[in-house]
Design an enzyme around this catalytic site. Structure first.
Site, PDB file in Angstrom:
ATOM      1  N   CYS A   1      50.643 115.369 -24.646  1.00 45.00           N
ATOM      2  CA  CYS A   1      51.559 114.405 -25.258  1.00 45.00           C
ATOM      3  C   CYS A   1      50.818 113.302 -25.992  1.00 45.00           C
ATOM      4  O   CYS A   1      51.435 112.511 -26.705  1.00 45.00           O
ATOM      5  CB  CYS A   1      52.464 113.806 -24.188  1.00 45.00           C
ATOM      6  SG  CYS A   1      53.269 115.069 -23.193  1.00 45.00           S
TER       7      CYS A   1
ATOM      8  N   HIS B   1      61.103 113.306 -28.106  1.00 42.90           N
ATOM      9  CA  HIS B   1      59.696 113.498 -27.751  1.00 42.90           C
ATOM     10  C   HIS B   1      59.173 114.854 -28.255  1.00 42.90           C
ATOM     11  O   HIS B   1      58.888 115.758 -27.480  1.00 42.90           O
ATOM     12  CB  HIS B   1      59.559 113.385 -26.222  1.00 42.90           C
ATOM     13  CG  HIS B   1      58.156 113.473 -25.712  1.00 42.90           C
ATOM     14  ND1 HIS B   1      57.045 113.129 -26.454  1.00 42.90           N
ATOM     15  CD2 HIS B   1      57.674 113.885 -24.499  1.00 42.90           C
ATOM     16  CE1 HIS B   1      55.953 113.319 -25.724  1.00 42.90           C
ATOM     17  NE2 HIS B   1      56.294 113.782 -24.544  1.00 42.90           N
TER      18      HIS B   1
END
Lengths: 385, 385
Positions: free
Chosen positions: A85, A334
């Protein structure tokens, strides 16, 4: 070391984008950043692309040269960087490093992920590859499980309440309701969060980020050249990138991500500023509890005080340290590889005075990106000129 | 810019390694390189890991911080870089750049791939993601198809014969038969190659690299510090990294990989040497025809003359330019992400005078790594001190 500035930014709509491929998304964000910077494509010296699992979810590797070729950037060096991420926080840092060191003058950096066209099981498996496949992930721990444990421990250790944690979601969903590029543009109430579907106790649906498609990009330039190119450069004054344990069982404290702490300290030191100097922050709220851990790890509040700080309004739009005015990952979405640069995008808008939830007089902003089970983190500090 | 040296190298056995995971492989090669360099782990300033598809084939992302944490490297910045088959050439280059620019003093770089534990179909699909998923790969072109077309075109355009192309395999298999780390350590005859199973006309089984597991690593150090650490530093005198079209249909000439040409020119320029100065080369022979294209693209021979040059013995162990003395990808194996650093490993051995197929008096060596359908290439030139 030379100073580095951001002279252009771009970001796609985040969310489900049917019929738009991963290369298209990256090209779109890069094109917007290049137009914003008003530099010809032939001036770009290198290209970095942050991406996590394009090979798995979009069947596309070699992503950096393919995107660069589509953009017409010529034979310049192009590199995909991966740190789960935190992939595009790492991409941004590499642009900064290459310019700071004098190796390049202008670098294009981007981040992208295409997730919604894959089956849910494939997405869950791909995301789980950010954890340690040899231990925790093999045993069935996925990321809601990981952060559920972090939340339970935070509540146990510091008396943080369920409601305090939920307030992160109330705030970020409210912020995101004004952000036209956000995946979710709808407020949620405390009651809705507490009654939403249980995902992994104690985390509920509205404590979690969605699966999204999206891309973000920035054009970086040597600060001494930036003024000639744009009337509104934003300077990068601190860059941190650090590694921590990649499993819960190796963490000294389940509520502290050592990589965030180390990256933050590195960025503050380089910038010559303290946490109290930050006017606006975008932090990695992949789950509600992650934002609480982040504001503690970054030194905005003492460890254990994140819950009460949020309840007291510290991180609200009108608080002392507005946090995730974009809506954060929780509301904006996201798309894993795009997240770090989407944070930078928001901070640059804030420092230009152009954000939708504009923080009045913001001069210094911080972006915090976290990958895996705390395995890697980047922190960048930017300043208005 | 500071000069950079290689002070330690490591490489695992290549081939099928049952029960050895991707992290284990990388840790093993890195451990060997660190021991070879005799530097304590606390002295490493940054870590770069080249890998192509660990998420897809080994279910492990976040690979750089996970390997670094297992090695005990501390909170240093760790980055996975991806450029398909050129992934660890790119990792090596980033170590060079960070030291050359003064940002770091000592950097560990590695490359790894674990391929043999996945099903064949999954491996084919993963490898195909190195091509353009939106065009050629979607239409069913895989890499044997790609290089089959390149070979057919080379034969048509320059009169290159089937036998000349097969000589690459005869030579590299013979070289690899002496390499204890090679996947295949057995010679093949011209007759065996020409009668081997047809894979994609005109390419036959022995024209193709195998699917392998493996890892390779190197410790890089500022040249002015290297002498104090090791008695046998090898200097990196040129580094090139370039992008080209990622599809056959966009190539101006089907027998020329523009990225190889550009990366080679960049490396020669930086090194201040000509192709005729190279004493030994490791080039990217993912298929037999790829070695012929490579020695042409790198300027060792004129375009179209690669076939006759090989038939004339230019690239043989006792020729003017011994090429792939390690056995190349064809014999050594091709664990995609490890290949670029395995080439560097061999060149460093050659320049130290420690290789199994030692080229007498080798002073300058070249490593050429190619990713995707020519989408990206790195070229590095090293010199004995």
């Amino acid at each position: 070391m030379r100073k580095v500035s951001v002279i252009g930014i771009g970001c796609t709509q985040f969310g489900k984008q049917n019929g738009v491929g991963i290369v298209d998304l990256a090209v779109q964000a890069c094109g917007e950043a290049l137009s914003d910077a008003r530099v010809p494509r032939g001036c770009i010296d290198a290209f970095y692309l942050g991406n996590f699992v394009s090979e798995t979810l979009a069947h596309q590797g070699s992503l950096a040269p393919i995107v660069a070729h589509r953009l017409g950037l010529g034979p310049i060096p192009c590199t995909k960087v991966e740190g789960a991420c935190a992939s595009s926080g790492i991409a941004f840092r590499h642009g900064v490093l290459l310019i700071a060191s004098g190796l390049c003058d202008i670098v294009l950096v981007a981040g992208v992920e295409k997730m919604t066209s894959a089956e849910t099981g494939a997405v869950t498996e791909a995301l789980a590859s950010a954890g340690d496949a040899d231990s925790e992930m093999r045993l069935g721990l996925t990321f809601p499980g990981t952060f559920g444990i972090v939340m339970r421990r935070h509540m146990h250790q510091y008396g943080t309440t369920r409601e305090q944690v939920a307030m992160v979601s109330v705030k970020n969903r409210s912020n995101g309701s004004a952000n036209p590029r956000a995946h979710f543009q709808k407020c949620v109430t405390m009651g809705e969060i507490l009654e939403s579907r249980l995902i992994c106790d104690p985390l509920r649906l509205y404590d979690c980020t969605p699966i999204s498609d999206g891309a973000a990009a920035a054009v970086l330039c040597a600060a001494d050249l930036a003024s000639a190119l744009t009337g509104r450069p934003v300077d990068v004054i601190g860059s941190g990138h650090a590694t921590g344990p990649a499993t819960l069982f190796e963490m000294a404290d389940l509520t502290t991500f050592e990589a965030s702490v180390a990256a933050g300290q590195q960025a503050y030191r380089e910038a010559g500023v303290a946490p109290s100097d930050i006017d606006v922050a975008e932090v990695h709220d992949c789950f509600t509890i992650a934002e609480i851990a982040a504001i503690e790890d970054l030194g905005f509040v003492k460890k254990g005080k994140g819950g009460t700080a949020i309840a007291d309004g510290l991180t609200a739009l009108d608080g002392r340290l507005p946090t995730n005015p974009s809506g954060g990952l929780l509301s904006k979405g996201h798309p894993v590889g795009a997240t770090g640069l989407a944070q930078i995008y928001e901070i640059v808008l804030q420092l230009r005075g152009e954000a939708v939830n504009q923080v009045k007089g913001a001069e210094i902003g911080l972006a915090h990106n976290l990958g895996g089970t705390g395995a890697v983190s980047t922190v960048h500090i930017l300043r208005r000129r």
